[in-house]
Design an enzyme around this catalytic site. Structure first.
Site, PDB file in Angstrom:
ATOM      1  CB  SER A 109      -0.954  -0.032   1.203  1.00  0.00           C
ATOM      2  OG  SER A 109      -1.944   0.954   1.081  1.00  0.00           O
ATOM      3  CD  GLU A 215      -2.224  -2.386  -4.261  1.00  0.00           C
ATOM      4  OE1 GLU A 215      -3.429  -2.575  -3.989  1.00  0.00           O
ATOM      5  OE2 GLU A 215      -1.520  -1.574  -3.625  1.00  0.00           O
ATOM      6  CG  HIS A 289      -5.153  -2.559  -0.332  1.00  0.00           C
ATOM      7  ND1 HIS A 289      -4.331  -2.099  -1.344  1.00  0.00           N
ATOM      8  CD2 HIS A 289      -4.912  -1.769   0.735  1.00  0.00           C
ATOM      9  CE1 HIS A 289      -3.628  -1.067  -0.901  1.00  0.00           C
ATOM     10  NE2 HIS A 289      -3.959  -0.855   0.363  1.00  0.00           N
TER      11      HIS A 289
END
Length: 319
Positions: A109, A215, A289
């Site tokens: 992230s 992502e 995630h």
């Protein structure tokens, strides 16, 4: 690339919070999970502080990272959580010192900007994988049970010298192809928002000859379109060898004011924005995630076969 040494059971690992803060219960749970992995977590100061939307002031968060790499007793570094904040400390890190002290460094992230910086400025392999507070284990009465897919991938990456080899998605999930072809190169990338946030800086993604992994979470599709277009205009899809699309969790089409109006689908955006570069593209790579979640050794050599939907990790992230 500088490959960090594999971790051994009982090794000290630093837990740092280079992004956002969390509550004390989550910190304690994260420490318990790492102990259950067989590691000896050393909780650094930023795990216990908060500063608005950050875990601590920039200087304090950078200090934890620098100190954890400098300390010879620390064998690995695992981030507490993501959130926001790593781009603010990129110019405060001692890259020369870090390059001389390669260690297992893991997170995902918001940690993406640190992965890119360490891969490129320190020539160091890093690991896109679970963080201390990630949902990869359940705790009941102080007993920890790990989800097997995530645990096995994590263990093979950081506790052994074995290359991952042929990547396998979690059960029931299949890789898909947007563009046929084959490619080889070092894998790089991570969260789309973070990849875009450093464009124009000395820390921006160098895609030349690389396989880009992307992502995202919680962004409407039109914003995904905007960010992929930014990477496109910056030449990243022209320069790269191939693209791997991971998970896009809670990235939904937004309703528009006009009757029946909706964003394009994610597939349409990819087909419009990335496919025209005629690079091999694989999608539904179940990293991002989501859990189960694989650990990815960023900066290692990967072969991609989009004819047969295969991704092969050719070398270990540790030595």
């Amino acid at each position: 690339m500088n490959k960090p040494k594999k971790l051994n059971f009982g090794d000290k690992v630093a837990v740092v919070a280079p992004s956002s803060a969390t509550d004390l219960k989550s910190v304690e749970s994260g420490e318990l999970k790492l102990r259950s992995l067989g590691l000896n977590p050393v909780m650094f100061p930023t795990c216990y502080t908060n500063y608005g939307h950050l875990s601590a002031k920039d200087e304090e968060r950078a200090k934890d990272i620098n100190d954890s790499f400098r300390d010879d007793s620390i064998k690995g570094i695992i981030c507490l959580r993501g959130g926001y904040g790593t781009p603010r400390i990129l110019n405060m890190l001692d890259y020369e010192m870090i390059k001389k002290n390669p260690k297992v460094f893991m997170g995902f992230s918001d940690i993406t900007s640190l992965h890119v910086a360490f891969n490129q400025m320190c020539d160091m392999v890093t690991f896109h994988g679970p963080m201390a507070t990630s949902n990869f284990a359940k705790i009941k009465n102080d007993n920890v049970s790990f989800e097997s897919y995530t645990y096995n991938s994590l263990s093979k990456n950081i506790f052994t010298n074995e290359p991952v080899g042929l990547y396998i998605n979690p059960p029931g999930e299949e890789l898909i192809s947007y563009n046929d072809g084959t490619a080889e190169g070092l894998i790089t990338g991570g969260n789309l928002t973070l990849l875009v946030s450093t464009l124009g800086s000395e820390y921006e993604l160098d895609a030349r000859g690389k396989i880009i992994f992307i992502e995202e979470i919680g962004e409407p599709i039109y914003k995904i379109d905007r960010m992929l277009t930014s990477l496109s205009l910056a030449g990243k899809f022209k320069d790269c060898e191939a693209v791997i699309f991971g998970t896009f969790t809670n990235c939904n089409r937004e309703e528009k004011a006009y009757e029946g109006g909706l964003d394009l689908t994610l597939e349409e955006v990819i087909n419009n924005t990335v496919v025209p570069f005629n690079k091999p593209i694989i999608g539904n790579f179940r990293a991002g995630h989501n859990f189960p979640q694989p650990t990815i050794p960023l900066g290692t050599h990967v072969k991609l076969d989009a004819y047969n939907n295969k991704i092969i990790f050719m070398e270990s992230g540790t030595c």
